[in-house]
Design a protein around this motif. Structure first.
Motif, short mmCIF file in Angstrom:
data_model
loop_
_atom_site.label_atom_id
_atom_site.label_comp_id
_atom_site.label_asym_id
_atom_site.label_seq_id
_atom_site.Cartn_x
_atom_site.Cartn_y
_atom_site.Cartn_z
N ASP A 115 0.83 -0.97 -0.14
CA ASP A 115 0.10 -0.06 0.02
C ASP A 115 0.82 1.29 0.13
N ASN A 116 0.25 2.42 -0.28
CA ASN A 116 1.14 3.62 0.11
C ASN A 116 1.76 3.58 1.68
N ARG A 117 2.98 3.79 1.37
CA ARG A 117 3.71 4.00 2.72
C ARG A 117 4.54 5.19 3.01
N GLU A 118 4.35 5.74 4.04
CA GLU A 118 5.20 7.00 4.13
C GLU A 118 6.35 6.54 4.80
N TYR A 119 7.81 7.20 4.43
CA TYR A 119 9.07 7.07 4.82
C TYR A 119 9.70 8.36 4.82
N GLY A 120 9.72 8.92 6.00
CA GLY A 120 10.52 10.18 6.09
C GLY A 120 9.56 11.34 5.42
N ASP A 121 10.29 11.90 4.73
CA ASP A 121 9.64 13.12 4.18
C ASP A 121 8.82 12.68 2.61
N ILE A 122 9.14 11.19 2.30
CA ILE A 122 8.59 10.96 1.26
C ILE A 122 7.56 9.63 1.37
N THR A 123 6.51 9.58 0.38
CA THR A 123 5.58 8.40 0.33
C THR A 123 5.65 7.69 -0.89
N MET A 124 6.22 6.34 -0.77
CA MET A 124 6.43 5.42 -1.55
C MET A 124 4.98 4.86 -2.13
N PRO A 125 4.58 5.13 -3.59
CA PRO A 125 3.25 4.78 -4.08
C PRO A 125 3.06 3.29 -3.89
N ALA A 126 1.52 3.00 -3.73
CA ALA A 126 1.45 1.72 -3.74
C ALA A 126 1.81 0.85 -4.93
N GLY A 127 2.11 -0.42 -5.00
CA GLY A 127 2.39 -0.85 -6.19
C GLY A 127 2.96 -2.41 -5.84
N THR A 128 3.49 -2.91 -6.89
CA THR A 128 4.34 -4.20 -6.58
C THR A 128 5.80 -4.12 -6.85
N TRP A 144 7.74 -4.09 9.91
CA TRP A 144 8.62 -2.85 9.58
C TRP A 144 9.22 -2.93 8.29
N TRP A 145 9.37 -1.69 7.71
CA TRP A 145 10.00 -1.75 6.31
C TRP A 145 10.66 -0.52 6.11
N CYS A 146 11.76 -0.57 5.10
CA CYS A 146 12.56 0.54 4.83
C CYS A 146 12.91 0.25 3.20
N VAL A 147 13.46 1.07 2.70
CA VAL A 147 14.26 1.26 1.09
C VAL A 147 15.34 0.87 1.19
N ASP A 163 18.25 10.36 4.36
CA ASP A 163 17.41 9.74 3.22
C ASP A 163 16.97 10.45 2.14
N MET A 164 16.59 11.86 2.48
CA MET A 164 16.10 12.82 1.61
C MET A 164 17.39 13.32 0.56
N GLN A 165 18.52 13.10 0.98
CA GLN A 165 19.46 13.42 0.15
C GLN A 165 19.80 12.43 -0.99
N THR A 166 19.65 11.30 -0.40
CA THR A 166 19.99 9.98 -1.27
C THR A 166 18.81 10.12 -2.24
N ALA A 167 17.68 9.87 -1.88
CA ALA A 167 16.48 10.15 -2.69
C ALA A 167 16.60 11.12 -3.99
N GLN A 168 17.05 12.36 -3.64
CA GLN A 168 17.31 13.05 -4.72
C GLN A 168 18.39 12.87 -5.62
N SER A 169 19.35 11.98 -5.16
CA SER A 169 20.21 11.67 -6.07
C SER A 169 20.06 10.34 -6.86
N TYR A 170 18.97 9.69 -6.56
CA TYR A 170 18.55 8.39 -7.30
C TYR A 170 17.24 8.50 -8.11
N PHE A 171 16.17 9.61 -7.84
CA PHE A 171 15.04 9.72 -8.49
C PHE A 171 15.00 10.85 -9.38
N SER A 172 14.15 11.00 -10.23
CA SER A 172 14.06 12.03 -11.24
C SER A 172 13.22 13.11 -10.55
N GLU A 173 13.16 14.34 -10.92
CA GLU A 173 12.32 15.49 -10.34
C GLU A 173 10.98 15.02 -10.40
N GLU A 174 10.50 14.50 -11.27
CA GLU A 174 9.02 14.09 -11.54
C GLU A 174 8.86 12.83 -10.62
#
Length: 206
Positions: A115-128, A144-147, A163-174
């Protein structure tokens, strides 16, 4: 306006909306395929079993460099996890026995629904998502989960803003915008969920 013009205009608007929605769906697919999650399921929801789950988590994070050090890509991380399933499970069992329990545990590399899961300042969308899944005992308690990849919890889960700095370096702006501002995409999330449900039913039929 002539009837034909209305039909053509409606078709054009529908085509634009569908194209936009398809692009959004592709972005969600990209997020799912770029991530490896860690998922630890407790024996039950008793205080003791939930504390045991946290102890297992802590042991794995403490040994993350030994287990996953040097992995720079998602494929490398999944390959390493697959190679070390027995070692990780032995580590889990060590914690269980140290705490005086005799539960069994199972460690697997799986593809599973979240399901949708919040992780710090981001929300991982529901999916597989692919996940390193660890089940303790009857696995009937909260998880308990993490990325794991991108390494948002490994190796430094406690670093401020790490975690936020790492996310910014791996994911696109969109992708980041979707994860940081999910409330702006509620309608699109619902539409994609609906289309995925229809697609799944069609695949079962054929």
């Amino acid at each position: 306006m002539k009837k034909l013009d209305v039909i053509l205009l409606t078709g054009l608007i529908g085509s634009i909306l569908f194209s936009n929605l398809a692009g959004f769906g592709n972005t969600l697919d990209n997020i799912e395929h770029e991530v490896l999650r860690l998922h630890i399921l407790a024996n039950s929801d008793t205080e003791y079993d939930q504390n045991l789950k946290i102890c297992v988590r802590d042991r794995l994070l403490e040994n993350s460099e030994e287990l996953f050090g040097g992995c720079e890509t998602l494929d490398e991380m999944k390959q390493r996890a697959n190679e070390k399933l027995d070692e990780i499970n032995d580590m889990v069992l060590d914690v269980i026995h140290e705490k005086g329990y005799n539960y069994n545990s199972k460690t697997q590399l799986v593809n599973m629904e979240f399901d949708n899961r919040e992780y710090g300042d981001i929300t991982m969308p529901a999916g597989t998502y692919d996940a390193l899944r660890i089940t303790i005992g009857e696995a009937k308690g909260h998880n308990w989960w993490c990325v794991m990849y991108p390494p948002l919890c490994i190796p430094a889960a406690e670093e401020a803003d790490g975690d936020m700095q790492t996310a910014q370096s791996y994911f696109s702006e969109e992708e980041l915008d979707i994860m940081e501002n999910p409330e702006n995409y509620k309608v699109k999330f619902k539409c994609v969920e609906m289309f995925r449900g229809i697609r799944s039913k069609l695949e079962e039929m054929f």
